[in-house]
Design a protein around this motif. Structure first.
Motif, short mmCIF file in Angstrom:
data_model
loop_
_atom_site.label_atom_id
_atom_site.label_comp_id
_atom_site.label_asym_id
_atom_site.label_seq_id
_atom_site.Cartn_x
_atom_site.Cartn_y
_atom_site.Cartn_z
N MET A 69 0.84 -1.20 0.00
CA MET A 69 0.00 0.00 0.00
C MET A 69 0.87 1.25 0.00
O MET A 69 1.84 1.37 0.75
CB MET A 69 -0.88 -0.01 1.26
CG MET A 69 -1.84 1.16 1.35
SD MET A 69 -2.81 1.07 2.88
CE MET A 69 -3.59 2.66 2.84
N LEU A 70 0.52 2.19 -0.87
CA LEU A 70 1.28 3.44 -0.93
C LEU A 70 0.89 4.35 0.22
O LEU A 70 -0.28 4.52 0.51
CB LEU A 70 1.01 4.15 -2.26
CG LEU A 70 1.71 3.62 -3.51
CD1 LEU A 70 1.20 4.35 -4.73
CD2 LEU A 70 3.22 3.76 -3.41
N ILE A 71 1.91 4.93 0.88
CA ILE A 71 1.63 5.88 1.97
C ILE A 71 1.07 7.16 1.37
O ILE A 71 1.56 7.67 0.36
CB ILE A 71 2.92 6.16 2.77
CG1 ILE A 71 3.34 4.91 3.55
CG2 ILE A 71 2.72 7.32 3.74
CD1 ILE A 71 4.68 5.03 4.22
N LYS A 72 0.02 7.67 2.00
CA LYS A 72 -0.63 8.89 1.54
C LYS A 72 0.34 10.07 1.60
O LYS A 72 0.99 10.30 2.62
CB LYS A 72 -1.84 9.15 2.44
CG LYS A 72 -2.64 10.38 2.07
CD LYS A 72 -3.74 10.62 3.09
CE LYS A 72 -4.48 11.90 2.78
NZ LYS A 72 -5.50 12.21 3.79
N ASP A 103 -2.94 27.85 3.30
CA ASP A 103 -2.50 26.73 2.46
C ASP A 103 -2.56 25.43 3.25
O ASP A 103 -2.57 24.34 2.67
CB ASP A 103 -1.06 26.98 1.98
CG ASP A 103 -0.98 28.22 1.11
OD1 ASP A 103 -1.63 28.26 0.05
OD2 ASP A 103 -0.28 29.18 1.51
N LEU A 104 -2.59 25.57 4.57
CA LEU A 104 -2.56 24.43 5.48
C LEU A 104 -3.06 24.92 6.84
O LEU A 104 -2.84 26.08 7.19
CB LEU A 104 -1.11 23.92 5.61
CG LEU A 104 -0.75 22.94 6.72
CD1 LEU A 104 -1.21 21.54 6.37
CD2 LEU A 104 0.76 22.92 6.96
N ILE A 105 -3.74 24.06 7.58
CA ILE A 105 -4.14 24.40 8.95
C ILE A 105 -3.60 23.33 9.88
O ILE A 105 -3.76 22.13 9.63
CB ILE A 105 -5.67 24.48 9.09
CG1 ILE A 105 -6.24 25.63 8.26
CG2 ILE A 105 -6.08 24.66 10.56
CD1 ILE A 105 -7.76 25.65 8.18
N PRO A 110 -5.37 21.36 3.34
CA PRO A 110 -5.14 20.20 4.20
C PRO A 110 -5.16 20.61 5.68
O PRO A 110 -4.71 21.70 6.04
CB PRO A 110 -3.75 19.71 3.78
CG PRO A 110 -3.12 20.85 3.05
CD PRO A 110 -4.21 21.71 2.52
N VAL A 111 -5.70 19.74 6.51
CA VAL A 111 -5.76 19.98 7.95
C VAL A 111 -4.93 18.91 8.63
O VAL A 111 -5.10 17.71 8.37
CB VAL A 111 -7.21 19.96 8.47
CG1 VAL A 111 -7.26 20.22 9.97
CG2 VAL A 111 -8.06 21.00 7.73
N VAL A 112 -4.03 19.34 9.50
CA VAL A 112 -3.06 18.44 10.13
C VAL A 112 -3.30 18.39 11.64
O VAL A 112 -3.48 19.42 12.28
CB VAL A 112 -1.63 18.94 9.81
CG1 VAL A 112 -0.60 18.30 10.71
CG2 VAL A 112 -1.30 18.64 8.34
N ALA A 150 -7.85 13.85 8.69
CA ALA A 150 -6.61 14.64 8.63
C ALA A 150 -5.83 14.31 7.36
O ALA A 150 -5.84 13.17 6.89
CB ALA A 150 -5.74 14.36 9.86
N SER A 151 -5.13 15.31 6.85
CA SER A 151 -4.25 15.08 5.70
C SER A 151 -2.87 14.64 6.15
O SER A 151 -2.05 14.20 5.34
CB SER A 151 -4.13 16.36 4.87
OG SER A 151 -5.39 16.71 4.33
#
Length: 353
Positions: free
Chosen positions: A1-4, A157-159, A208-210, A229-230
């Motif tokens: 499986m490829l890591i996201k 761009d990211l949170i 994306p939300v981290v 979460a991204s």
């Protein structure tokens, strides 16, 4: 499986792991480059990054700006084309100068918390530098994104959503953190995902939300990816690496800590955080040390009434003067049992993906 992968606009990290910015000097070019080289996003802390420059005591701002440029360039050179970010506290003095210096040095991403980074979009305007606020609540997410939209016609761009188990300068009151079980971080996280989606649709982009705070295992990472979460931001676990920029003595405090050693503290700017109990914490709880120099680091700090100098305490930490240091840490610092390589930590964090 490829890591996201973690995609932030045209920035693509092969693994969805951001290394948290840790100051003073805990995350500089060595740690950031190693994380970026391993496929994550390496982050340099912008707090007194020049603490070991020869003229730091006499010429603090210039020493910091010079060192910031040096460490960003070095991290970029050693990261094999990886992504390098900078973590800047809104509460710090000379915020604008640090942003401009980071841009000129070629930084890819600026992450900003300890307050709402209202001016950040205007400072990066016309550049390709990505911007990310650190917030703890959907209310804060709404406030900052609404302000950026209204004033600058841009969005994040990211949170990064910092939970109650993170290390320093948290977006919670001390009373809330003392009853941590009453904080439903997962519910708040889902609400923030909705805010990000709404603004993403408005600006026709993916935000994306981290997840951040207390993330330590592969299971923790999988949980938040499944929640929506991204990616994740991890600080504490990276202290226990060979590549971490801190002294061995500092790393040993994590390795030797027990769960009971980790206490809530209030920093001189009035924000709560976590620290490993030591002689310094014991001393400043009853006696105010004499402050002989002000480093002019934080806007809300007044040397006349501050309980201690946070700059001095954090510089002592990175240098290994443990008895005179503030040892910031996340809630799971006691789980660090030995030193690992950054590659090993990344492999473990992504083991369940």
């Amino acid at each position: 499986m490829l890591i996201k992968q973690l995609k932030i606009g045209d920035l693509i990290a092969k693994v969805p792991v951001i290394q948290g910015g840790m100051g003073v000097g805990i995350s500089r070019s060595s740690l950031a480059a190693a994380v970026a080289k391993a496929g994550g996003i390496g982050v340099i802390s912008g707090v007194h990054v020049g603490y070991d420059e020869e003229d730091f005591e006499k010429n603090t701002l210039n020493a910091n700006l010079r060192a910031l440029k040096k460490h960003i360039i070095k991290a970029k050179e050693n990261s094999n084309g990886g992504i390098i970010g900078l973590n800047l506290m809104v509460a710090m003095n000379n915020y604008e100068e640090h942003v401009k210096q980071a841009i000129s040095a070629g930084v890819d991403l600026i992450i900003s918390g300890a307050g709402l980074p209202t001016k950040l979009p205007s400072l990066v305007k016309g550049t390709s530098v990505k911007i990310a606020p650190i917030i703890s609540t959907s209310k804060a997410a709404n406030v900052i994104l609404k302000m950026w939209d209204r004033k600058e016609k841009v969005t994040a761009d990211l949170i990064i959503v910092e939970g109650p188990q993170a290390g320093g300068h948290l977006g919670y009151k001390k009373e809330e953190l003392q009853n941590i079980d009453n904080i439903d971080y997962d519910k708040e996280f889902v609400e923030i995902l909705k805010v990000a989606k709404a603004y993403g649709e408005k600006f026709n982009k993916e935000i994306p939300v981290v997840a951040a705070g207390g993330i330590f295992t592969g299971e923790d990472v999988l949980k938040y990816i499944n929640l929506g979460a991204s990616g994740v931001q991890v600080g504490t676990k990276f202290v226990g690496t060979y590549e971490c920029d801190a002294s061995q003595s500092f790393k040993d405090t994590y390795i030797n800590a027990t769960k009971d050693d980790i206490n809530l503290v209030i920093s001189p700017v009035g924000m709560p955080g976590r620290a490993i109990h030591n002689k310094f914490i014991q001393r400043v709880s009853s006696t105010r040390p004499k402050i002989t120099k002000c480093y002019n680091c934080l806007i809300p700090c007044n040397p006349k009434d501050t309980p201690y100098c946070i700059s001095e305490a954090l510089i002592n930490a990175v240098k290994g003067d443990i008895d005179n240091a503030l040892l910031f840490c996340g809630a799971n610092a006691y789980k660090v049992d030995k030193l690992y390589s950054v590659d090993e930590v990344i492999k473990e964090l992504t083991s369940k993906l």
